[in-house]
Design a protein around this motif. Sequence first.
Motif: not given
Length: 164
Positions: A73, A95, A97, A99-100, A103-104
């Motif tokens: 990314w 972006n 991060f 949230k990312l 989520d991961y």
Amino acid sequence: MNTYSHPFPPIINNNTQILFLGSFPSIASFEQSFYYAHPRNAFWPILEEIFNIRLETNEAKKTFCLEKGIGLWDVIGSCERSNSSDTNLKNCIPNDFEKLLRDYPNIRALGFTGKKSYDLFRKHYKDLEVERVLLPSTSPAHAAMKREEKAQSYKDFLDKFLTV
């Protein structure tokens, strides 16, 4: 100077353990809708060398990354620019991060493929708890380091954080 939004999604799935982060796609990457697409960028040749594999298409590169636990990314979600140089990027909006990484949750480390991405991430996400490693840029503009030295840095990072 024109405003651009990131043109394609991250390469990531629930098995992703490490995430390589560039700053923002080059003009060549925009044209091909894929990461590190400039023909002289050493990112893909370095991964091919480390894993002793040949990745001929963007689809093969994406599949390889997802199977190996490697994500891709960029730190910047939108910015202004007039060329592909990181020094030319202005009014950068990162972006999401937080949230990312929520989520991961299997992501163990972030590998920044250059100083611009590393510095921007630190500026916007200084309190985010995740391992961060500044790697040498694979851009053809970063000619001060030999490709073999760059490859060794990437291999060391993968060896330390990737458990596939």
